[in-house]
Design a protein around this motif. Structure first.
Motif, short mmCIF file in Angstrom:
data_model
loop_
_atom_site.label_atom_id
_atom_site.label_comp_id
_atom_site.label_asym_id
_atom_site.label_seq_id
_atom_site.Cartn_x
_atom_site.Cartn_y
_atom_site.Cartn_z
N ALA A 198 0.83 -1.21 0.00
CA ALA A 198 0.00 0.00 0.00
C ALA A 198 0.87 1.26 0.00
O ALA A 198 0.57 2.24 -0.71
N ILE A 199 1.94 1.23 0.76
CA ILE A 199 2.85 2.39 0.81
C ILE A 199 3.51 2.60 -0.55
O ILE A 199 3.57 3.73 -1.06
N LEU A 200 3.99 1.53 -1.17
CA LEU A 200 4.64 1.66 -2.47
C LEU A 200 3.67 2.14 -3.55
O LEU A 200 4.03 2.98 -4.38
N LEU A 201 2.45 1.66 -3.53
CA LEU A 201 1.46 2.10 -4.50
C LEU A 201 1.08 3.57 -4.29
O LEU A 201 0.90 4.32 -5.25
N ALA A 202 0.99 4.00 -3.04
CA ALA A 202 0.66 5.40 -2.75
C ALA A 202 1.79 6.31 -3.21
O ALA A 202 1.54 7.39 -3.77
N ARG A 203 3.03 5.91 -2.99
CA ARG A 203 4.16 6.71 -3.44
C ARG A 203 4.23 6.78 -4.96
O ARG A 203 4.53 7.81 -5.54
N ALA A 204 3.94 5.67 -5.62
CA ALA A 204 3.97 5.65 -7.09
C ALA A 204 2.88 6.55 -7.66
O ALA A 204 3.07 7.22 -8.66
N ALA A 205 1.73 6.58 -7.01
CA ALA A 205 0.63 7.42 -7.49
C ALA A 205 0.91 8.90 -7.24
O ALA A 205 0.46 9.75 -8.00
N ALA A 206 1.66 9.22 -6.20
CA ALA A 206 1.95 10.61 -5.87
C ALA A 206 3.12 11.17 -6.67
O ALA A 206 3.28 12.39 -6.75
N ALA A 207 3.94 10.33 -7.29
CA ALA A 207 5.10 10.79 -8.04
C ALA A 207 4.63 11.51 -9.31
O ALA A 207 3.69 11.07 -9.95
#
Length: 64
Positions: free
Chosen positions: A23-32
């Protein structure tokens, strides 16, 4: 059963921990920011040239 996309290399992670890190990795990828947008907003290149910045020699067959 399919192979997992995330693998624990060392130690043991519970399914909840793997879900949290996913979930953390997906949230960071979406925010980039997307790579298609420029990093800076520079002015577009002018369509004309400044005469003092051109070289002194022009070939006789060239047209300007």
């Amino acid at each position: 059963m399919s192979t997992p996309d995330i693998r624990v290399e060392k130690g043991h992670a519970e399914p909840e921990e793997v879900a949290a890190i996913t979930a953390i990795l997906l949230a960071r990828a979406a925010a980039a920011p997307s790579s298609s947008t420029p990093a800076h907003r520079a002015r577009p290149k002018a369509g004309w040239r400044r005469l003092e910045r051109e070289g002194g020699f022009r070939a006789p067959h060239s047209w300007h």
